[in-house]
Design a protein around this motif. Structure first.
Motif, PDB file in Angstrom:
ATOM      1  N   GLY A 167       0.791  -1.226   0.000  1.00  0.00           N
ATOM      2  CA  GLY A 167       0.000   0.000   0.000  1.00  0.00           C
ATOM      3  C   GLY A 167       0.823   1.276   0.000  1.00  0.00           C
ATOM      4  O   GLY A 167       0.318   2.342   0.341  1.00  0.00           O
ATOM      5  N   SER A 224       2.095   6.658   1.717  1.00  0.00           N
ATOM      6  CA  SER A 224       1.178   5.579   2.074  1.00  0.00           C
ATOM      7  C   SER A 224      -0.192   5.916   1.503  1.00  0.00           C
ATOM      8  O   SER A 224      -0.657   7.054   1.601  1.00  0.00           O
ATOM      9  CB  SER A 224       1.099   5.395   3.590  1.00  0.00           C
ATOM     10  N   THR A 225      -0.824   4.936   0.868  1.00  0.00           N
ATOM     11  CA  THR A 225      -2.145   5.107   0.273  1.00  0.00           C
ATOM     12  C   THR A 225      -3.185   4.507   1.226  1.00  0.00           C
ATOM     13  O   THR A 225      -2.839   3.869   2.215  1.00  0.00           O
ATOM     14  CB  THR A 225      -2.216   4.416  -1.101  1.00  0.00           C
ATOM     15  N   PRO A 226      -4.477   4.691   0.956  1.00  0.00           N
ATOM     16  CA  PRO A 226      -5.485   4.142   1.869  1.00  0.00           C
ATOM     17  C   PRO A 226      -5.357   2.649   2.145  1.00  0.00           C
ATOM     18  O   PRO A 226      -5.657   2.183   3.249  1.00  0.00           O
ATOM     19  CB  PRO A 226      -6.803   4.471   1.152  1.00  0.00           C
ATOM     20  N   SER A 227      -4.881   1.876   1.162  1.00  0.00           N
ATOM     21  CA  SER A 227      -4.802   0.425   1.356  1.00  0.00           C
ATOM     22  C   SER A 227      -3.691   0.008   2.311  1.00  0.00           C
ATOM     23  O   SER A 227      -3.646  -1.150   2.741  1.00  0.00           O
ATOM     24  CB  SER A 227      -4.622  -0.279   0.006  1.00  0.00           C
ATOM     25  N   ASP A 248      -4.792  -1.788   5.693  1.00  0.00           N
ATOM     26  CA  ASP A 248      -5.098  -3.227   5.698  1.00  0.00           C
ATOM     27  C   ASP A 248      -3.918  -4.080   5.251  1.00  0.00           C
ATOM     28  O   ASP A 248      -3.720  -5.187   5.760  1.00  0.00           O
ATOM     29  CB  ASP A 248      -6.300  -3.516   4.790  1.00  0.00           C
ATOM     30  N   LYS A 249      -3.150  -3.572   4.293  1.00  0.00           N
ATOM     31  CA  LYS A 249      -2.083  -4.388   3.713  1.00  0.00           C
ATOM     32  C   LYS A 249      -0.797  -4.424   4.541  1.00  0.00           C
ATOM     33  O   LYS A 249      -0.050  -5.396   4.491  1.00  0.00           O
ATOM     34  CB  LYS A 249      -1.748  -3.878   2.306  1.00  0.00           C
ATOM     35  N   TYR A 309      -5.875   9.987  -4.971  1.00  0.00           N
ATOM     36  CA  TYR A 309      -6.438   9.895  -3.627  1.00  0.00           C
ATOM     37  C   TYR A 309      -6.796  11.247  -3.006  1.00  0.00           C
ATOM     38  O   TYR A 309      -7.202  11.295  -1.850  1.00  0.00           O
ATOM     39  CB  TYR A 309      -5.459   9.150  -2.708  1.00  0.00           C
TER      40      TYR A 309
END
Length: 213
Positions: free
Chosen positions: A17, A51-54, A57-58, A152
């Motif tokens: 992510g 860092s991206t939204p995923s 979780d990742k 984003y």
């Protein structure tokens, strides 16, 4: 060389992510006062890490589940530090310096200006007061800028820099006898920060902004 490094970084960090975007230290230093310069030669290869939204979780949740007993400060900072330190291991023959977004100098200044780095790398557009055509604020009022990501918007964060002091200028291009080289104009274009290239082609600032939305 730059392409291979970028590919290796994206292969390691993309599934977690994170995004990485390349820039030259000289691009960054050229638009800042000396007190904020990165202490590297202008041709040094650097990457800004987002860092991206995923990432939540990742990378973050698996890290917390695995390292729960070792988390003694901010979990996100420790997660980012963990993964960027592991990236260094993928370049055993290269010196790799890491600067995190939360690090500060003894003077209390940040070690790097995150939004400026993202802008010169073309990762996000750093909108500042000068970009507002009809300024509604009092002249003395300080207005802070904001970075907008093309995918984003404002839902991302700038986490750090990866610097490769051993990878600098373009001499590797002439490692063999070549039939044709870039013209001086073309070299100047590619040596210019992505955010400033539209001007060289005679395109408007509005067109430039369009690439970031």
């Amino acid at each position: 060389m730059e392409g291979r490094v970028a590919e290796r970084l994206r292969g390691a960090l993309g599934p977690l992510g994170f995004e990485v975007h390349a820039f030259k230290v000289g691009w960054y230093n050229a638009i800042l006062q000396p007190g904020f310069h990165l202490p590297y030669p202008d041709d040094t290869l650097a990457f800004v890490v987002l860092s991206t939204p995923s990432m939540f979780d990742k990378a973050l949740k698996p890290f917390v589940n695995k390292e729960r007993l070792k988390i003694i400060r901010d979990p996100v900072d420790q997660c980012v530090s963990h993964h960027l330190s592991r990236v260094k291991e993928k370049f055993p023959d290269q010196k790799v310096d890491v600067i995190f977004d939360y690090e500060i100098l003894p003077s209390r200044k940040p070690k790097f200006l995150a939004q400026t780095a993202a802008h010169v790398a073309g990762a996000a557009y750093y909108y500042q007061r000068k970009d507002v055509k009809l300024d509604p604020w009092e002249k003395k009022k300080k207005i802070y800028g904001v970075c907008i990501h093309p995918k984003y918007g404002g839902w991302f964060a700038i986490r750090g820099l990866l610097l490769f002091p051993d990878i600098q200028d373009g001499r590797y291009r002439d490692i063999i006898e070549v039939k044709e080289r870039y013209s001086e104009e073309q070299k100047a274009y590619f040596a210019t920060p992505p955010a400033e290239r539209f001007r060289l082609l005679g395109l408007t600032q509005e067109a430039q902004r369009g690439t970031f939305h």
